[in-house]
Design a protein around this motif. Structure first.
Motif, short mmCIF file in Angstrom:
data_model
loop_
_atom_site.label_atom_id
_atom_site.label_comp_id
_atom_site.label_asym_id
_atom_site.label_seq_id
_atom_site.Cartn_x
_atom_site.Cartn_y
_atom_site.Cartn_z
N ALA A 164 2.28 10.67 -13.67
CA ALA A 164 1.25 9.86 -13.03
C ALA A 164 0.98 10.26 -11.58
CB ALA A 164 1.63 8.38 -13.08
N SER A 165 1.64 11.31 -11.10
CA SER A 165 1.55 11.66 -9.68
C SER A 165 0.14 12.03 -9.26
CB SER A 165 2.51 12.80 -9.35
OG SER A 165 3.84 12.43 -9.59
N GLY A 166 -0.54 12.85 -10.07
CA GLY A 166 -1.89 13.26 -9.71
C GLY A 166 -2.85 12.09 -9.64
N GLU A 167 -2.80 11.23 -10.63
CA GLU A 167 -3.70 10.08 -10.65
C GLU A 167 -3.35 9.10 -9.53
OE1 GLU A 167 -7.08 8.32 -11.82
OE2 GLU A 167 -6.27 10.16 -12.70
N LYS B 63 0.85 -1.18 0.00
CA LYS B 63 0.00 0.00 0.00
C LYS B 63 0.89 1.24 0.00
CE LYS B 63 -3.29 2.64 2.82
NZ LYS B 63 -4.08 3.10 1.65
N VAL B 64 0.77 2.06 -1.04
CA VAL B 64 1.62 3.23 -1.13
C VAL B 64 1.11 4.32 -0.18
CG1 VAL B 64 0.34 4.13 -3.14
CG2 VAL B 64 2.65 4.94 -2.66
N VAL B 65 2.03 4.88 0.59
CA VAL B 65 1.68 5.94 1.53
C VAL B 65 2.34 7.26 1.17
CG1 VAL B 65 1.24 4.35 3.44
CG2 VAL B 65 3.55 5.29 3.12
N SER B 66 3.36 7.21 0.32
CA SER B 66 4.13 8.41 0.01
C SER B 66 4.63 8.33 -1.44
CB SER B 66 5.32 8.52 0.98
OG SER B 66 6.09 9.67 0.73
N ILE B 67 4.46 9.42 -2.18
CA ILE B 67 4.95 9.53 -3.54
C ILE B 67 6.02 10.61 -3.54
CG2 ILE B 67 4.36 10.09 -5.93
CD1 ILE B 67 1.42 9.29 -5.13
N ILE B 68 7.26 10.23 -3.82
CA ILE B 68 8.37 11.17 -3.70
C ILE B 68 9.02 11.39 -5.07
CG2 ILE B 68 8.77 10.65 -1.27
CD1 ILE B 68 11.10 8.90 -2.03
N HIS B 69 9.54 12.59 -5.27
CA HIS B 69 10.07 12.97 -6.57
C HIS B 69 11.53 13.38 -6.45
CE1 HIS B 69 5.70 13.58 -6.71
NE2 HIS B 69 5.79 13.24 -7.98
N THR B 70 12.35 12.88 -7.36
CA THR B 70 13.75 13.31 -7.37
C THR B 70 13.86 14.76 -7.85
OG1 THR B 70 14.06 12.41 -9.61
CG2 THR B 70 14.66 10.99 -7.74
N HIS B 71 12.94 15.19 -8.71
CA HIS B 71 12.89 16.58 -9.17
C HIS B 71 11.58 16.78 -9.92
CE1 HIS B 71 14.65 14.37 -12.54
NE2 HIS B 71 14.39 15.39 -13.35
N ALA B 72 11.37 18.01 -10.39
CA ALA B 72 10.05 18.36 -10.95
C ALA B 72 10.07 18.57 -12.45
CB ALA B 72 9.50 19.60 -10.25
N ARG C 79 -5.99 8.01 -6.65
CA ARG C 79 -6.41 6.62 -6.48
C ARG C 79 -5.99 6.02 -5.15
NH1 ARG C 79 -7.07 4.37 -11.80
NH2 ARG C 79 -7.22 2.30 -10.84
N THR C 80 -4.93 6.55 -4.52
CA THR C 80 -4.39 5.92 -3.31
C THR C 80 -4.47 6.78 -2.06
OG1 THR C 80 -2.13 6.73 -3.66
CG2 THR C 80 -2.74 4.68 -4.78
N GLY C 81 -4.60 8.10 -2.23
CA GLY C 81 -4.56 9.00 -1.09
C GLY C 81 -3.17 9.25 -0.55
N ALA C 82 -2.14 8.74 -1.24
CA ALA C 82 -0.77 8.94 -0.79
C ALA C 82 -0.38 10.42 -0.91
CB ALA C 82 0.18 8.08 -1.61
N SER C 83 0.54 10.86 -0.06
CA SER C 83 0.99 12.25 -0.08
C SER C 83 2.09 12.45 -1.12
CB SER C 83 1.48 12.65 1.31
OG SER C 83 2.47 11.76 1.77
#
Length: 214
Positions: free
Chosen positions: A71-74, A55-64, A78-82
């Motif tokens: 796919a970050s928004g979707e 279950k994903v709880v966190s979506i982290i990015h190396t850069h923008a 879908r998961t409620g992850a931050s």
């Protein structure tokens, strides 16, 4: 004797129109996971999470840059992850639509990051640490998982290459310092997951990278 911790769950695969490497890191005990750089194909990422029982709880990015967020928004929807990003890349995140137009990639709105990543910040699941490694962008981050001897370097370090510094906010002096002072001080046996293309070994880059050697 203390029992050895079970190995982290890790799966890396290319996603999106520019084939960004997306990585799932999961805690084998809690089954919680972080997703790094979901650059497209959210259904594929969700399928892999389900297959791994995570279950994903966190979506982290190396850069923008656009190819690391598509796919970050979707995924968040879908998961409620931050969503997490270093604040120095906010100007890039605020101009994601412009980036997509420049590269001819369809744009889907993405909400603002929920939290700003900080240097030496512990990541969700307690399995790794964020390292601020500017140069490719001002807010570029790498993620270090010492238990697994795993470094997710984003577009900072590649197999026999380094990230380009001719895009918005790029700085060659900064990327050289980041690689020499932050990445090349880590375990030489570490596996390096790059932002695109094949993985490499940190010690090999320290000795053989034609751009920056230790």
């Amino acid at each position: 004797m203390e029992a050895a911790k079970p190995a982290l769950i890790r799966e890396t695969f290319a996603v999106g129109p520019l084939q960004c490497n997306c990585t799932i890191i999961g805690d084998p005990l809690t089954k919680k996971a972080i997703v790094v750089d979901p650059g497209g194909d959210h259904e594929l990422i969700l399928q892999r999470l389900d297959a791994l029982g995570l279950k994903v709880v966190s979506i982290i990015h190396t850069h923008a840059h656009l190819d690391h967020f598509l796919a970050s928004g979707e995924m968040k929807k879908r998961t409620g992850a931050s969503l997490h990003l270093h604040q120095d890349d906010q100007f890039l995140w605020d101009n994601l639509e412009m980036q997509c137009k420049l590269f001819g990639v369809p744009y889907k709105p993405v909400p603002s990051p929920d939290q700003w990543l900080r240097d030496d910040e512990a990541l969700a699941c307690g399995c790794g640490v964020a390292l601020h490694t500017p140069g490719h962008t001002p807010g570029s981050m790498s993620f270090w998982f010492p238990q697994a001897k795993l470094l997710i370097a984003g577009d900072t370090l590649f197999r026999r290459g380094i990230g380009r510094t001719d895009l918005w906010g790029g700085d060659y002096g900064a990327i050289e310092r980041s690689i020499r002072q932050r990445l090349y001080t880590l375990d030489e046996d570490a596996t390096v997951v790059t932002g695109h293309g094949p993985e490499t070994r940190l010690g090999d880059e320290m000795r053989e990278n034609p751009f920056i050697r230790a």
